[in-house]
Design a protein around this motif. Structure first.
Motif, PDB file in Angstrom:
ATOM      1  N   TRP A 112       0.827  -1.202   0.000  1.00 19.82           N
ATOM      2  CA  TRP A 112       0.000   0.000   0.000  1.00 19.82           C
ATOM      3  C   TRP A 112       0.865   1.257   0.000  1.00 19.82           C
ATOM      4  O   TRP A 112       0.610   2.196  -0.748  1.00 19.82           O
ATOM      5  N   ARG A 113       1.904   1.262   0.834  1.00 24.43           N
ATOM      6  CA  ARG A 113       2.755   2.438   0.930  1.00 24.43           C
ATOM      7  C   ARG A 113       3.478   2.703  -0.380  1.00 24.43           C
ATOM      8  O   ARG A 113       3.584   3.855  -0.833  1.00 24.43           O
ATOM      9  N   ALA A 114       3.995   1.651  -1.002  1.00 27.90           N
ATOM     10  CA  ALA A 114       4.702   1.809  -2.269  1.00 27.90           C
ATOM     11  C   ALA A 114       3.762   2.339  -3.351  1.00 27.90           C
ATOM     12  O   ALA A 114       4.122   3.251  -4.124  1.00 27.90           O
ATOM     13  N   ALA A 115       2.558   1.786  -3.424  1.00 30.72           N
ATOM     14  CA  ALA A 115       1.596   2.247  -4.431  1.00 30.72           C
ATOM     15  C   ALA A 115       1.186   3.693  -4.164  1.00 30.72           C
ATOM     16  O   ALA A 115       1.076   4.510  -5.097  1.00 30.72           O
ATOM     17  N   GLN A 116       0.954   4.033  -2.905  1.00 32.21           N
ATOM     18  CA  GLN A 116       0.549   5.388  -2.561  1.00 32.21           C
ATOM     19  C   GLN A 116       1.607   6.411  -2.956  1.00 32.21           C
ATOM     20  O   GLN A 116       1.302   7.447  -3.581  1.00 32.21           O
ATOM     21  N   LEU A 117       2.859   6.153  -2.599  1.00 29.12           N
ATOM     22  CA  LEU A 117       3.923   7.109  -2.896  1.00 29.12           C
ATOM     23  C   LEU A 117       4.230   7.161  -4.386  1.00 29.12           C
ATOM     24  O   LEU A 117       4.578   8.230  -4.919  1.00 29.12           O
ATOM     25  N   ALA A 118       4.114   6.030  -5.079  1.00 27.51           N
ATOM     26  CA  ALA A 118       4.323   6.046  -6.527  1.00 27.51           C
ATOM     27  C   ALA A 118       3.269   6.915  -7.213  1.00 27.51           C
ATOM     28  O   ALA A 118       3.592   7.728  -8.099  1.00 27.51           O
ATOM     29  N   LEU A 119       2.015   6.761  -6.812  1.00 24.73           N
ATOM     30  CA  LEU A 119       0.955   7.587  -7.399  1.00 24.73           C
ATOM     31  C   LEU A 119       1.143   9.060  -7.055  1.00 24.73           C
ATOM     32  O   LEU A 119       0.943   9.946  -7.907  1.00 24.73           O
ATOM     33  N   ALA A 120       1.526   9.352  -5.810  1.00 23.78           N
ATOM     34  CA  ALA A 120       1.713  10.745  -5.414  1.00 23.78           C
ATOM     35  C   ALA A 120       2.867  11.389  -6.177  1.00 23.78           C
ATOM     36  O   ALA A 120       2.774  12.543  -6.609  1.00 23.78           O
ATOM     37  N   THR A 121       3.965  10.664  -6.351  1.00 22.24           N
ATOM     38  CA  THR A 121       5.114  11.211  -7.081  1.00 22.24           C
ATOM     39  C   THR A 121       4.782  11.392  -8.554  1.00 22.24           C
ATOM     40  O   THR A 121       5.185  12.388  -9.181  1.00 22.24           O
ATOM     41  N   TRP A 122       4.060  10.439  -9.106  1.00 19.28           N
ATOM     42  CA  TRP A 122       3.623  10.571 -10.508  1.00 19.28           C
ATOM     43  C   TRP A 122       2.753  11.806 -10.683  1.00 19.28           C
ATOM     44  O   TRP A 122       2.942  12.593 -11.633  1.00 19.28           O
ATOM     45  N   ALA A 123       1.795  12.008  -9.779  1.00 13.73           N
ATOM     46  CA  ALA A 123       0.926  13.183  -9.862  1.00 13.73           C
ATOM     47  C   ALA A 123       1.716  14.472  -9.699  1.00 13.73           C
ATOM     48  O   ALA A 123       1.452  15.474 -10.383  1.00 13.73           O
ATOM     49  N   ALA A 124       2.713  14.483  -8.805  1.00 16.27           N
ATOM     50  CA  ALA A 124       3.534  15.676  -8.614  1.00 16.27           C
ATOM     51  C   ALA A 124       4.321  16.004  -9.873  1.00 16.27           C
ATOM     52  O   ALA A 124       4.442  17.177 -10.266  1.00 16.27           O
ATOM     53  N   ALA A 159       3.717  20.853  -7.698  1.00 15.65           N
ATOM     54  CA  ALA A 159       4.134  19.473  -7.431  1.00 15.65           C
ATOM     55  C   ALA A 159       3.881  19.102  -5.973  1.00 15.65           C
ATOM     56  O   ALA A 159       3.359  18.022  -5.676  1.00 15.65           O
ATOM     57  N   ALA A 160       4.240  20.002  -5.058  1.00 16.20           N
ATOM     58  CA  ALA A 160       4.027  19.714  -3.633  1.00 16.20           C
ATOM     59  C   ALA A 160       2.548  19.586  -3.315  1.00 16.20           C
ATOM     60  O   ALA A 160       2.137  18.721  -2.535  1.00 16.20           O
ATOM     61  N   LEU A 161       1.716  20.455  -3.912  1.00 15.52           N
ATOM     62  CA  LEU A 161       0.282  20.400  -3.671  1.00 15.52           C
ATOM     63  C   LEU A 161      -0.321  19.108  -4.209  1.00 15.52           C
ATOM     64  O   LEU A 161      -1.145  18.460  -3.534  1.00 15.52           O
ATOM     65  N   ALA A 162       0.065  18.724  -5.430  1.00 22.87           N
ATOM     66  CA  ALA A 162      -0.457  17.476  -5.998  1.00 22.87           C
ATOM     67  C   ALA A 162      -0.038  16.280  -5.152  1.00 22.87           C
ATOM     68  O   ALA A 162      -0.834  15.365  -4.893  1.00 22.87           O
ATOM     69  N   PHE A 163       1.221  16.262  -4.720  1.00 21.73           N
ATOM     70  CA  PHE A 163       1.706  15.180  -3.857  1.00 21.73           C
ATOM     71  C   PHE A 163       0.880  15.107  -2.581  1.00 21.73           C
ATOM     72  O   PHE A 163       0.445  14.035  -2.156  1.00 21.73           O
ATOM     73  N   CYS A 164       0.644  16.267  -1.961  1.00 18.52           N
ATOM     74  CA  CYS A 164      -0.127  16.326  -0.716  1.00 18.52           C
ATOM     75  C   CYS A 164      -1.559  15.856  -0.922  1.00 18.52           C
ATOM     76  O   CYS A 164      -2.097  15.088  -0.113  1.00 18.52           O
ATOM     77  N   LEU A 165      -2.193  16.282  -2.004  1.00 14.97           N
ATOM     78  CA  LEU A 165      -3.580  15.909  -2.258  1.00 14.97           C
ATOM     79  C   LEU A 165      -3.727  14.403  -2.443  1.00 14.97           C
ATOM     80  O   LEU A 165      -4.659  13.787  -1.909  1.00 14.97           O
ATOM     81  N   VAL A 166      -2.812  13.807  -3.193  1.00 15.25           N
ATOM     82  CA  VAL A 166      -2.908  12.365  -3.436  1.00 15.25           C
ATOM     83  C   VAL A 166      -2.661  11.582  -2.153  1.00 15.25           C
ATOM     84  O   VAL A 166      -3.404  10.641  -1.824  1.00 15.25           O
ATOM     85  N   ASP A 171      -4.830   8.366   2.140  1.00 15.04           N
ATOM     86  CA  ASP A 171      -4.818   8.091   3.580  1.00 15.04           C
ATOM     87  C   ASP A 171      -6.236   8.054   4.143  1.00 15.04           C
ATOM     88  O   ASP A 171      -6.596   7.173   4.927  1.00 15.04           O
ATOM     89  N   GLY A 172      -7.048   9.036   3.762  1.00 11.01           N
ATOM     90  CA  GLY A 172      -8.420   9.058   4.245  1.00 11.01           C
ATOM     91  C   GLY A 172      -9.254   7.918   3.714  1.00 11.01           C
ATOM     92  O   GLY A 172     -10.046   7.311   4.445  1.00 11.01           O
ATOM     93  N   GLY A 189      -9.750  17.632   8.608  1.00 11.25           N
ATOM     94  CA  GLY A 189      -8.491  18.190   9.085  1.00 11.25           C
ATOM     95  C   GLY A 189      -7.246  17.546   8.519  1.00 11.25           C
ATOM     96  O   GLY A 189      -6.130  18.010   8.793  1.00 11.25           O
ATOM     97  N   LEU A 190      -7.396  16.489   7.722  1.00 13.24           N
ATOM     98  CA  LEU A 190      -6.229  15.775   7.215  1.00 13.24           C
ATOM     99  C   LEU A 190      -5.435  16.629   6.233  1.00 13.24           C
ATOM    100  O   LEU A 190      -4.200  16.726   6.315  1.00 13.24           O
TER     101      LEU A 190
END
Length: 512
Positions: A112-124, A159-166, A171-172, A189-190
């Motif tokens: 899950w963590r690997a998939a989450q960070l890969a998607l977030a970095t791709w979006a950024a 890039a930072a905003l897209a990473f944060c949003l994903v 997470d939620g 609040g997340l």
């Protein structure tokens, strides 16, 4: 994976497939991928995550972790600025798979963590490209060979905003799917709490990317990691201090349990029930944690009550009742100097107040009673009624809920009672058997919706109670008296055991 609900397993699988689709272009067309830069960044990110798993580097002398998993997002954001989206997504995978995972099942959490960070970095990477990031960073377009400040801040911010949003969206959503949490509660609040940290990571990632492209080369980008490590160490000090707070609270609770053996485990269950209520009401995460402390410590003032009174086998005298009714004030005095408790101190002082003003110690009424105190009052009464102890058996959950609903508006805040009912319907309730109970083990509850034939409870109702009796008004072998109370709409008539029951299940001055 068996410990994870089926819906959560499916969601993790879909997320992993989406991540695989994002990195697939880099593998399909390897000639267009800058493998040297991608490999260096992937190794760098993996090395940044490894200290958290190392017994020497990842732990200080007292066992806390100074380098936490996921602390080096600037490396990923630098990859998003320097590499194509597919290659940037690949950078996150090795480090995420090697990072420290505290809870089980670890394999599913790593995927899950690997998939989450890969998607977030791709979006950024996609987001910064939309705003001309490769050109603004000095990639050679429009004659630019050096970073174009301050314009380069725009793609870096995107890039930072897209990473944060994903990251926050995923997470939620996993909380909703895996823990069946209400969506409003899961995301409340997340994003707001994540924006500032990710903005700082974005600036650090931009600095790494600028140094990477500078004449000094990739080696100079490592200089950015030193202040990041220091910030991680400072963050670990916060967690170490928080662990010390937890240890302090555990010590206080253990002291209460040793002194008042009748209610062993009660404090933790009240803390858990308080959290269930708070989540249903949509409280912020920080307040929920403080409320949990309030529930756990609500009876800490019993340390100031003579042991002979707490363990008395017969009914309490008026003088002994007055002594026990001082325990909220004792508790407040004991914790008033502990700053991190915040609103919890008011709950400790006022959790025996009643909505109609007939409670103690100050007779507050309505909204004058602190919100935390009104939550703890409901959680306290519910657990007092449903707990099985050595001197009497707990009542079924349905009976306890009916009693709370009957006294909502006079003794309890109706909003808190409704929130508890919703939480029980969603999560059920399990009452642990105390150390004093050798027979009659508790059984896990079903969801708290009222079943047709039997009780909605967690404890077998082999021992009956008098109709209308409050918590603590159970048939026991010890001395008992008969008492009738009328307060507003709550009338309690029944056999009063040593815990001297009051309307609605709250022992006024007796054992809880």
């Amino acid at each position: 994976m068996r410990a994870i609900p089926g819906a959560a397993r499916a969601y993790i699988l879909v997320t992993a497939l989406c991540a695989a689709a994002c990195v697939q272009p880099a593998l399909r067309d390897p000639g267009s991928t800058p493998w040297l830069a991608a490999g260096l960044l992937a190794v760098l990110y993996a090395l940044c995550e490894l200290p958290a798993r190392c017994r020497v580097l990842g732990r200080s002398l007292n066992g806390s972790v100074p380098v936490a998993a996921g602390s080096f997002f600037p490396v990923l954001l630098a990859a998003a600025l320097l590499l194509p989206p597919a290659a940037a997504a690949l950078v996150a995978v090795p480090g995420a798979l090697l990072g420290r995972i505290e809870q089980r099942p670890r394999s599913a959490r790593r995927i899950w963590r690997a998939a989450q960070l890969a998607l977030a970095t791709w979006a950024a990477s996609r987001a910064q490209a939309v705003f001309g990031g490769p050109v603004a960073l000095g990639g050679g377009g429009y004659g630019l060979t050096v970073p174009d400040f301050p314009y380069v801040l725009l793609p870096a911010g995107a890039a930072a905003l897209a990473f944060c949003l994903v990251v926050t969206a995923l997470d939620g959503s996993i909380l909703v799917v895996a823990e069946r949490m209400d969506p409003r509660t899961a995301w409340r609040g997340l994003l707001a709490s994540s924006l500032a940290p990710h903005a700082a990571h974005g600036l650090a990632g931009l600095m790494m990317a600028v140094l990477w492209r500078s004449p000094y080369g990739p080696l100079s980008a490592l200089l950015v990691l030193l202040p990041m490590y220091i910030s991680c160490w400072v963050f670990a000090q916060y967690h170490r201090e928080r662990a010390a707070h937890q240890a302090t609270i555990r010590a206080l609770v253990q002291a209460v349990d040793i002194k008042d053996t009748y209610t062993r485990g009660h404090s933790e269950r009240v803390g858990h029930a308080s959290v269930l209520i708070a989540r249903e009401m949509g409280m912020e995460r920080e307040r929920i944690e403080v409320l949990r402390f309030a529930g756990i410590l609500h009876d800490v003032g019993k340390l100031g009550v003579p042991t002979r009174v707490l363990r008395k086998d017969g009914p309490l005298t008026p003088e002994e009742r007055r002594v026990i009714e001082l325990h909220p004030e004792y508790g407040h005095e004991m914790v008033r100097g502990i700053a991190f408790l915040g609103e919890a101190r008011g709950a400790i002082l006022h959790h025996h107040e009643r909505l109609d003003g007939s409670g103690y110690p100050y007779g507050l009424a309505g909204d004058r009673i602190p919100e935390f105190a009104r939550v703890v009052a409901v959680a306290d009464a519910f657990d007092a009624m449903t707990s099985t102890r050595s001197y009497r058996r707990g009542r079924p959950v349905a009976t306890a809920v009916a009693e709370l609903e009957r006294c909502a508006g006079t003794q309890f805040d109706p909003a808190m009672v409704r929130a508890l009912v919703r939480a029980l319907d969603r999560h059920g309730w399990r009452t642990a058997v105390t150390a004093d109970e050798e027979t009659a083990p508790s059984t896990p509850s079903a969801p708290a919706s009222p079943p047709a034939p039997g009780p909605r409870g967690n404890v077998p109702s082999a021992r009956t109670t008098e109709p209308g009796a409050a918590a603590g008004a159970y048939r026991t072998a010890g001395p008992r008296t008969t008492e009738t109370r009328t307060t507003g709409t709550c009338t309690t008539t029944g056999t009063r055991a040593p815990d001297t029951g009051a309307p609605g299940g709250v022992p006024r001055g007796g054992r809880r």
